[in-house]
Design an enzyme around this catalytic site. Structure first.
Site, PDB file in Angstrom:
ATOM      1  N   ASP A 336      36.675  63.392  86.889  1.00  0.00           N
ATOM      2  CA  ASP A 336      36.505  64.141  88.128  1.00  0.00           C
ATOM      3  C   ASP A 336      35.055  64.628  88.235  1.00  0.00           C
ATOM      4  O   ASP A 336      34.434  64.956  87.232  1.00  0.00           O
ATOM      5  CB  ASP A 336      37.464  65.334  88.067  1.00  0.00           C
ATOM      6  CG  ASP A 336      37.584  66.062  89.391  1.00  0.00           C
ATOM      7  OD1 ASP A 336      37.833  65.394  90.406  1.00  0.00           O
ATOM      8  OD2 ASP A 336      37.437  67.295  89.401  1.00  0.00           O
ATOM      9  N   GLU A 365      33.864  59.979  89.266  1.00  0.00           N
ATOM     10  CA  GLU A 365      33.846  60.317  90.685  1.00  0.00           C
ATOM     11  C   GLU A 365      32.519  61.002  90.982  1.00  0.00           C
ATOM     12  O   GLU A 365      32.272  62.106  90.507  1.00  0.00           O
ATOM     13  CB  GLU A 365      34.995  61.262  91.040  1.00  0.00           C
ATOM     14  CG  GLU A 365      34.966  61.659  92.510  1.00  0.00           C
ATOM     15  CD  GLU A 365      35.540  63.038  92.803  1.00  0.00           C
ATOM     16  OE1 GLU A 365      36.029  63.244  93.919  1.00  0.00           O
ATOM     17  OE2 GLU A 365      35.486  63.923  91.936  1.00  0.00           O
TER      18      GLU A 365
END
Ligand code: CA
Length: 622
Positions: A336, A365
Site C-alpha cells: 500500500d 501502489e
C-alpha cells in the site's frame, strides 16, 4: 442446537487464544514477543525480537539453544520494551528455544520460542509476473462462508450488513468456498485487501488500519485458515498476494497505548494530515515543508503514521513481511502507498525480501497517473538523486487513467485511442514495462463501468484491452458482473457485497442462472479472455507492436517467434469500419488467416477486416 452453538463459541475462542500463544508458552512478564516465531536456515542469520512486558527492560535475558547467540540487547525509552538481536547459525536445528528473563538471581519469566523448519523450496518460491492474472477481492464484501465469526469477542465493531461502511461478514472461508469459481474464471493469483486485524471502532471492514501485524482479523478467520487458504490456492496454481501497509497502523493498535519510543510513529503537536502530494518525493525543487507533510503527515485521524526512519520499526516491519511469506506461503505482496513512508526504509525492506526470496515479486501502489513521475519508483530507474526503490512492479495508474478516459471520450489528436497509444509509448521510461500491473479499476476508484458511462460495450473493450496489452493483469471483483459504483459518492458504492455470497441472498451471481443476460455476456467474455491468456505465450510474455490509431481504430500485436495475436479496437460509436491492413504489413505479411479467440470464427481474408463500432477483435494469426 444451543449446546452446539456454545461449543462452537468455545471452540472459536480456543482457536483464537491458540494463535496468540502460537506454539509458545507465555508468562505474565512477557506479554508479547514478536516475531511470534522464526525459522532456521534463513539466508539472513539475524533476528531482532521485540519483547513487551511490564518493566521487562530491567531484566537480564539469556537463551539456551545450540547455534543461537545473543548479539545485542537494547533498552529503549519505554522500560516495557526490550529489543534482542539474535544470531542463528546456518546449521541450527529446528526446535523450542528457551529464553529466560532474570532480575538478579530471580527468574521472572521463561518463554519458549519456536524455531521452525522451512518448507521445502520456500526460498526459491516464484512470485507473480506477467503470466499472471489477479483477482482483487475485498474479503468483507465477497462471501460470508462462516456466519459464526461475524461478531467476535473483543472486537470493537459488530457486523451490520445494512451499514454501507459497516462490517458485512465476508471472510476467508467465503473465499475458500469459491475457489472453483475463481479458478474457472481463469485467475492465477488472488490479491486480498488487508486481512490483518483491524480492531477499530468503525469502518474496519476495508482492512487498512491494522491493529496487530501478526494476526488475521478474527472476523475474517484465523492465521491457520489463511495459511490453509493459501496452501489450497497454491495447489490449484493460484498465487496469494498479501496486501501490506507500512505507512500507517490503526489508532487502536496495541502499541499505541504504550509506544516503545517517541519516534516509533511520526508525531505532531496536533493532528496533521498528509498533503497527499506524491510528486514531492521525487521533485528536485521540493521544499522540506511540503515533503515532510507528504511523508510524515497522517493519512487519517485513525491512522497513525509509522516512522520507518526508526531502525527498530523498520526491522519490525521487514521481519513481519518475511514472517507472512514464510508462514502462509505467499506468492507476492501488494504494498500500500509505497511512496508515503520513508522511501529509503522502503528500499531497505524491498532488498531484504529479495535477499531471502530472489524470485518473489512485490507490486507497489504509487497512485501517480504520470509516467514520468511514476517511473521514479521502479527498480533500477536511473534517478538523478541516486534513489533506487528496488521495487520490481508498479500499479499502472497512467494506463488505467488513460483507459477510463479513452473509451469514454470522442476521438481526437490526443484523445480516444490516441490516449492508449501515447501512454504505452511512454514505456521507454519504465525499467520493466512487463512488470506493470494493468487494471481497469480497483477498490479505491469508481468502477470502470461507471467511468465508461455505464456502456457495456465500452466495458468489454476495456476488459479486452486490459487482458491483451503488455503487463500483469488485475481485475477487481464484481467488474465481471457489471458492478458500477461511483467512487466520488463514497467507497461503499464501489465495495458492494457479491450477490449470492450471503445465505439468503435473493440473487446468486456466482451462478449462470443468477446472472442477467448482460452480466453473463461480460462474465463469459472475461472468462474467455483470461483462459485464453493463460495459455498464450504471446499475450503473457510476448513483444508489443502497435500502430498509430486512425479514425478511431487502434491496432496492436503481441507476438513471439511462434505466435502472433492481433487486436483491433474500434472506438467509434456508430457503424462498421473496414480496416485496411496494408499498413501492418511488417508484421502481417506472412499470415493469411486469423481465428477470433472469442467467437472461434475464422477470417480467411486478412486484407480488409470488418469491425463493428464499440467493439474489439482479438485474432490469432495463422
Ligand atoms: Ca463471517
Amino acid at each position: 442446537m444451543r449446546i452446539t452453538k456454545i461449543l462452537l463459541v468455545i471452540f472459536t475462542i480456543l482457536i483464537c487464544t491458540s494463535y496468540s500463544q502460537l506454539e509458545a508458552k507465555k508468562t505474565k512478564m512477557t506479554t508479547r514477543i514478536e516475531p511470534i516465531n522464526w525459522w532456521v536456515g534463513m539466508k539472513n542469520p539475524n533476528l531482532q525480537l521485540m519483547v513487551y512486558g511490564p518493566n521487562i527492560s530491567s531484566s537480564e535475558v539469556s537463551v539456551n539453544y545450540p547455534g543461537v547467540s545473543i548479539k545485542a540487547v537494547t533498552k529503549v525509552e519505554n522500560p516495557n520494551y526490550l529489543f534482542i538481536d539474535l544470531v542463528i547459525d546456518k546449521e541450527t536445528a529446528p526446535g523450542k528455544m528457551m529464553m529466560t528473563f532474570k532480575q538478579g538471581r530471580k527468574v521472572i519469566a521463561n518463554h519458549e520460542y519456536h524455531l521452525l523448519e522451512r518448507n521445502k523450496g520456500s526460498a526459491e518460491r516464484q512470485g507473480f509476473g506477467p503470466g499472471d492474472a489477479m483477482y482483487l477481492i475485498m474479503p468483507d464484501r465477497f462471501a460470508n462462508g462462516n456466519p459464526e465469526n461475524d461478531d467476535m469477542p473483543g472486537m470493537l465493531e459488530k457486523a451490520d450488513r445494512k451499514a454501507p461502511y459497516g462490517r458485512h461478514g465476508g471472510d476467508l472461508k467465503g473465499i475458500h468456498d469459491h475457489l472453483n469459481f475463481i479458478e474457472e474464471m481463469g485467475y492465477s493469483s488472488i490479491w486480498l485487501n488487508p486481512v490483518m486485524e483491524n480492531n477499530q471502532p468503525q469502518s474496519s471492514y476495508h482492512g487498512y488500519a491494522i491493529t496487530d501485524f501478526y494476526k488475521i482479523d478474527t472476523r475474517l478467520g484465523t492465521n491457520e485458515e489463511f495459511k490453509a487458504l493459501t496452501e489450497e490456492c497454491n495447489k490449484r496454481g493460484i498465487k496469494m498476494i498479501m496486501d501490506m501497509v507500512f505507512n500507517h497502523c490503526g489508532s487502536k493498535h496495541w502499541w499505541m497505548d504504550d509506544l516503545p519510543m517517541h519516534d516509533w510513529i511520526n508525531q505532531w503537536d496536533e493532528f496533521t494530515r498528509s498533503n497527499y502530494r506524491l510528486s514531492t518525493i521525487s521533485d528536485p525543487y521540493v521544499s522540506k515543508y511540503d515533503k515532510d507533510l507528504s511523508v510524515k503527515g497522517w493519512f487519517d485521524t485513525s491512522m497513525p503514521d509509522l516512522n520507518l526512519q526508526n531502525e527498530f520499526m523498520l526491522t519490525y516491519m521487514i521481519q513481519n513481511s518475511i514472517w507472512w511469506i514464510e508462514y502462509a506461503g505467499l506468492g507476492g505482496i501488494r504494498m500500500d502507498t509505497y511512496p508515503y513512508p520513508d522511501k529509503h526504509g522502503m528500499a531497505v525492506w524491498t532488498q531484504h525480501i529479495f535477499n531471502e526470496y530472489p524470485n518473489f515479486n512485490i507490486v507497489g501502489e504509487a497512485w501517480i497517473t504520470e509516467t514520468a513521475k511514476l517511473c521514479y519508483w521502479q527498480k533500477d530507474f536511473p534517478n538523478k538523486d541516486g534513489y533506487n526503490s528496488h521495487l520490481p512492479s508498479l500499479m499502472d495508474f497512467p494506463l488505467q487513467d488513460a483507459m477510463k478516459k479513452a473509451f469514454a471520450e470522442e476521438e481526437g489528436w490526443n484523445t480516444g485511442m490516441a490516449r492508449l497509444y501515447n501512454t504505452l509509448a511512454d514505456d521507454h521510461l519504465y525499467t520493466d514495462p512487463m512488470n506493470m500491473v494493468v487494471f481497469p479499476d480497483n477498490h479505491d476508484e469508481g468502477r470502470i463501468l461507471h467511468s465508461l458511462n455505464n456502456d457495456i460495450d465500452k466495458l468489454k473493450m476495456a476488459l479486452t484491452y486490459s487482458a491483451t496489452t503488455r503487463g500483469i493483469l488485475q481485475i477487481y471483483y464484481g467488474t465481471e458482473i457489471l458492478m458500477n459504483g461511483n467512487g466520488f459518492e463514497g467507497h461503499a458504492k464501489i465495495r458492494l457485497d457479491y450477490p449470492g455470497g450471503w445465505e439468503g441472498d435473493n440473487i446468486n451471481a456466482f451462478t449462470k442462472e443468477g446472472r442477467t443476460a448482460e452480466q453473463n455476456q461480460v462474465f463469459n467474455l472475461t472468462k474467455k479472455l483470461l483462459n485464453y491468456r493463460k495459455q498464450s505465450e504471446a499475450l503473457k510474455f510476448g513483444n508489443t507492436l502497435h500502430f498509430i490509431p486512425e479514425d478511431g481504430i487502434y491496432v496492436y500485436f503481441r507476438y513471439t517467434d511462434h505466435e502472433t495475436i492481433m487486436v483491433i479496437l474500434n472506438n467509434n460509436n456508430k457503424g462498421v469500419k473496414k480496416v485496411d491492413t496494408s499498413r501492418f504489413k511488417e508484421i502481417m505479411a506472412s499470415f493469411s488467416e486469423g481465428k477470433n479467440i472469442i467467437t472461434g470464427r475464422k477470417i480467411n481474408d486478412l486484407n480488409l477486416i470488418n469491425i463493428k463500432a464499440k467493439s474489439a477483435i482479438v485474432l490469432e494469426l495463422k
